[in-house]
Design a protein around this motif. Structure first.
Motif, mmCIF file in Angstrom:
data_model
loop_
_atom_site.group_PDB
_atom_site.id
_atom_site.type_symbol
_atom_site.label_atom_id
_atom_site.label_comp_id
_atom_site.label_asym_id
_atom_site.label_seq_id
_atom_site.Cartn_x
_atom_site.Cartn_y
_atom_site.Cartn_z
ATOM 1 N N THR A 199 0.827 -1.209 0.000
ATOM 2 C CA THR A 199 0.000 0.000 0.000
ATOM 3 C C THR A 199 0.856 1.251 0.000
ATOM 4 O OG1 THR A 199 -1.710 -1.180 1.221
ATOM 5 C CG2 THR A 199 -1.842 1.218 1.219
ATOM 6 N N VAL A 200 1.902 1.275 0.806
ATOM 7 C CA VAL A 200 2.791 2.441 0.839
ATOM 8 C C VAL A 200 3.459 2.638 -0.522
ATOM 9 C CG1 VAL A 200 4.929 3.344 1.849
ATOM 10 C CG2 VAL A 200 3.154 2.402 3.322
ATOM 11 N N GLY A 201 3.872 1.552 -1.162
ATOM 12 C CA GLY A 201 4.472 1.654 -2.495
ATOM 13 C C GLY A 201 3.507 2.228 -3.514
ATOM 14 N N ALA A 250 0.860 4.065 -2.844
ATOM 15 C CA ALA A 250 0.556 5.450 -2.462
ATOM 16 C C ALA A 250 1.673 6.396 -2.892
ATOM 17 C CB ALA A 250 0.329 5.540 -0.954
ATOM 18 N N ARG A 251 2.930 5.974 -2.754
ATOM 19 C CA ARG A 251 4.052 6.823 -3.198
ATOM 20 C C ARG A 251 3.998 7.048 -4.704
ATOM 21 N NH1 ARG A 251 9.616 4.855 -1.514
ATOM 22 N NH2 ARG A 251 10.129 6.862 -2.433
ATOM 23 N N ARG A 252 3.725 5.979 -5.447
ATOM 24 C CA ARG A 252 3.620 6.116 -6.902
ATOM 25 C C ARG A 252 2.462 7.034 -7.272
ATOM 26 N NH1 ARG A 252 1.985 1.563 -11.236
ATOM 27 N NH2 ARG A 252 2.603 2.724 -13.073
ATOM 28 N N TRP A 253 1.329 6.879 -6.572
ATOM 29 C CA TRP A 253 0.156 7.706 -6.820
ATOM 30 C C TRP A 253 0.475 9.176 -6.555
ATOM 31 C CZ3 TRP A 253 -3.093 10.639 -3.609
ATOM 32 C CH2 TRP A 253 -4.326 10.984 -4.163
ATOM 33 N N LEU A 254 1.187 9.449 -5.459
ATOM 34 C CA LEU A 254 1.542 10.835 -5.136
ATOM 35 C C LEU A 254 2.529 11.431 -6.134
ATOM 36 C CD1 LEU A 254 1.860 10.669 -1.257
ATOM 37 C CD2 LEU A 254 0.190 11.977 -2.575
ATOM 38 N N ARG A 255 3.505 10.632 -6.587
ATOM 39 C CA ARG A 255 4.477 11.133 -7.564
ATOM 40 C C ARG A 255 3.810 11.494 -8.883
ATOM 41 N NH1 ARG A 255 8.244 6.672 -8.064
ATOM 42 N NH2 ARG A 255 7.749 5.887 -6.026
#
Length: 98
Positions: free
Chosen positions: A86-88, A90-95
């Motif tokens: 999930t964190v991975g 979410a980071r991709r989504w934010l980038r």
């Protein structure tokens, strides 16, 4: 002889970009595509995996036995794996949004 497009300014902004037009001679064509509507596939995937995390956490918390902790350990390992994924995502989504 001059080309008809020689004095035409064409601009195509990137996502989140700006277009600055010059008021020189000739026609000015500014391409500004409409923003897509609705949730994208990456947003839907993130929402689904967050929901799975929450459900798995609640099920794991309700299934805690206190005895024979093998099942509890597996649920904890699976939950931690889901959190890392999930964190991975979410980071991709934010980038992609920045």
């Amino acid at each position: 002889m001059d080309s008809p497009d020689e004095f035409v300014q064409k601009n195509a902004p990137k996502r989140g970009g700006h277009v600055y037009a010059n008021q020189g001679t000739g026609d000015q064509i500014i391409h500004a595509p409409l923003a897509p509507r609705g949730l994208g596939a990456d947003t839907k995937a993130l929402l689904v995996i967050v929901a799975v995390d929450i459900v798995f956490f609640v099920v794991g918390a309700m299934s805690y036995t206190g005895k024979n902790t093998d099942g509890d350990l597996w649920r904890a390992v699976i939950f931690l794996f889901l959190v890392v994924v999930t964190v991975g995502i979410a980071r991709r989504w934010l980038r992609r949004r920045v």
